[in-house]
Design a protein around this motif. Structure first.
Motif, mmCIF file in Angstrom:
data_model
loop_
_atom_site.group_PDB
_atom_site.id
_atom_site.type_symbol
_atom_site.label_atom_id
_atom_site.label_comp_id
_atom_site.label_asym_id
_atom_site.label_seq_id
_atom_site.Cartn_x
_atom_site.Cartn_y
_atom_site.Cartn_z
ATOM 1 N N MET A 9 -0.833 0.087 4.814
ATOM 2 C CA MET A 9 0.149 -0.982 4.674
ATOM 3 C C MET A 9 0.005 -1.691 3.340
ATOM 4 O O MET A 9 -1.096 -2.017 2.908
ATOM 5 C CB MET A 9 -0.011 -2.002 5.810
ATOM 6 C CG MET A 9 1.103 -3.027 5.865
ATOM 7 S SD MET A 9 2.649 -2.342 6.489
ATOM 8 C CE MET A 9 2.218 -2.098 8.226
ATOM 9 N N THR A 11 2.357 -4.712 0.963
ATOM 10 C CA THR A 11 3.544 -5.573 0.939
ATOM 11 C C THR A 11 3.884 -6.034 -0.470
ATOM 12 O O THR A 11 4.710 -6.929 -0.639
ATOM 13 C CB THR A 11 3.320 -6.815 1.828
ATOM 14 O OG1 THR A 11 2.203 -7.549 1.322
ATOM 15 C CG2 THR A 11 3.063 -6.422 3.269
ATOM 16 N N TYR A 18 7.442 -3.355 3.813
ATOM 17 C CA TYR A 18 6.135 -2.911 4.295
ATOM 18 C C TYR A 18 6.062 -1.405 4.089
ATOM 19 O O TYR A 18 6.839 -0.654 4.693
ATOM 20 C CB TYR A 18 5.962 -3.252 5.775
ATOM 21 C CG TYR A 18 5.942 -4.733 6.058
ATOM 22 C CD1 TYR A 18 4.750 -5.447 6.079
ATOM 23 C CD2 TYR A 18 7.127 -5.426 6.304
ATOM 24 C CE1 TYR A 18 4.724 -6.803 6.333
ATOM 25 C CE2 TYR A 18 7.115 -6.786 6.547
ATOM 26 C CZ TYR A 18 5.920 -7.472 6.564
ATOM 27 O OH TYR A 18 5.907 -8.814 6.808
ATOM 28 N N ASP A 44 2.739 5.248 12.322
ATOM 29 C CA ASP A 44 3.078 3.873 11.938
ATOM 30 C C ASP A 44 4.568 3.673 11.694
ATOM 31 O O ASP A 44 4.976 2.608 11.219
ATOM 32 C CB ASP A 44 2.326 3.489 10.656
ATOM 33 C CG ASP A 44 0.838 3.327 10.880
ATOM 34 O OD1 ASP A 44 0.436 3.055 12.021
ATOM 35 O OD2 ASP A 44 0.073 3.482 9.902
ATOM 36 N N ASP A 46 7.149 2.812 13.231
ATOM 37 C CA ASP A 46 7.840 1.616 13.731
ATOM 38 C C ASP A 46 7.408 0.340 13.023
ATOM 39 O O ASP A 46 8.044 -0.707 13.189
ATOM 40 C CB ASP A 46 7.601 1.467 15.239
ATOM 41 C CG ASP A 46 8.287 2.555 16.039
ATOM 42 O OD1 ASP A 46 9.303 3.092 15.565
ATOM 43 O OD2 ASP A 46 7.796 2.878 17.142
ATOM 44 N N ALA A 47 6.325 0.406 12.230
ATOM 45 C CA ALA A 47 5.796 -0.790 11.570
ATOM 46 C C ALA A 47 6.065 -0.813 10.070
ATOM 47 O O ALA A 47 5.746 -1.802 9.408
ATOM 48 C CB ALA A 47 4.285 -0.892 11.816
ATOM 49 N N ILE A 48 6.636 0.255 9.520
ATOM 50 C CA ILE A 48 6.815 0.334 8.076
ATOM 51 C C ILE A 48 8.280 0.586 7.719
ATOM 52 O O ILE A 48 9.056 1.119 8.510
ATOM 53 C CB ILE A 48 5.936 1.432 7.438
ATOM 54 C CG1 ILE A 48 6.252 2.809 8.037
ATOM 55 C CG2 ILE A 48 4.460 1.092 7.601
ATOM 56 C CD1 ILE A 48 5.501 3.950 7.370
ATOM 57 N N ASP A 49 8.615 0.174 6.488
ATOM 58 C CA ASP A 49 9.957 0.410 5.952
ATOM 59 C C ASP A 49 10.026 1.709 5.174
ATOM 60 O O ASP A 49 11.120 2.174 4.838
ATOM 61 C CB ASP A 49 10.365 -0.741 5.034
ATOM 62 C CG ASP A 49 10.423 -2.070 5.770
ATOM 63 O OD1 ASP A 49 11.146 -2.159 6.776
ATOM 64 O OD2 ASP A 49 9.727 -3.011 5.339
#
Length: 207
Positions: A9, A11, A18, A44, A46-49
């Motif tokens: 991750m 930012t 993300y 991951d 669902d948690a990253i762009d």
């Protein structure tokens, strides 16, 4: 070419995003396998762009094997951000055209040369989103050259300025100097942000 590092991750690369970040290097070396990294990224999703690919040295566009890596790391419905100095117009054209890359972060440390300008023209013409990250290096960047660069990057979604670069026999811009440079291009480039030596990006620069 091998994967030299993988961060699940980040930012800071693209403001507001993300990203998982994959670092590549030339030649052979030790690092996580492509299978391992691809599996981690998919876990991951669902948690990253998206995923960013950057190099430890040479421009990734010059590295044999880049196509296979990008194809494996591309996630459906997510950005694949290539961080490049713009040293490979034809390869960039192929990667964007094939859909392996759909966001570009162009890296610069001074005024853009013809090859870099051609790459930005390509991205504008094909509608591929891009941003520009500039390392503020004394002797390479001044207020006038930065304004020229800002005018050359029409269509860029963000202009990120990184302060604190020190030449081996020189000095680094202080934070006040860097902030002054950032303010000088407010209104020329879109969404200007400054990253100081602490590594923390600023909010949008205000005049």
């Amino acid at each position: 070419m091998f994967i030299s590092g993988y961060a699940r991750m980040d930012t800071t690369i693209v403001p507001g995003s993300y990203l998982s970040v994959v670092r590549v290097s030339e030649g052979d070396g030790d690092g996580p396998s492509l299978d391992e990294v691809a599996a981690g990224i998919r876990a991951d999703i669902d948690a990253i762009d998206g995923v960013a690919v950057r190099s430890d040295g040479s421009d990734p566009l010059s590295m044999p094997g880049l196509y296979a890596v990008l194809k494996r790391l591309k996630l459906p419905g997510r950005d694949l951000v290539l961080m490049t100095e713009g040293r490979g117009y034809s390869d960039l054209d192929d990667l964007v055209g094939a859909g392996y890359v759909n966001y570009v972060n162009l890296l610069a440390d001074g005024p853009l040369d013809k090859e870099q300008k051609d790459c930005l023209r390509l991205l504008r013409d094909c509608g591929c989103p891009f941003m520009v990250t500039v390392t503020l290096t004394p002797g390479r960047i001044s207020e006038s050259s930065l304004k020229e660069l800002a005018a050359d990057i029409e269509g860029s979604r963000h202009l990120v300025l990184k302060a604190g670069k020190r030449l081996s026999a020189g000095r680094a811009f202080g934070e006040k100097e860097a902030a002054s440079l950032a303010r000088s291009v407010k209104g020329i480039a879109k969404d200007v942000r400054l990253v100081t030596r602490s590594g923390r990006p600023s909010p949008r620069i205000r005049a």
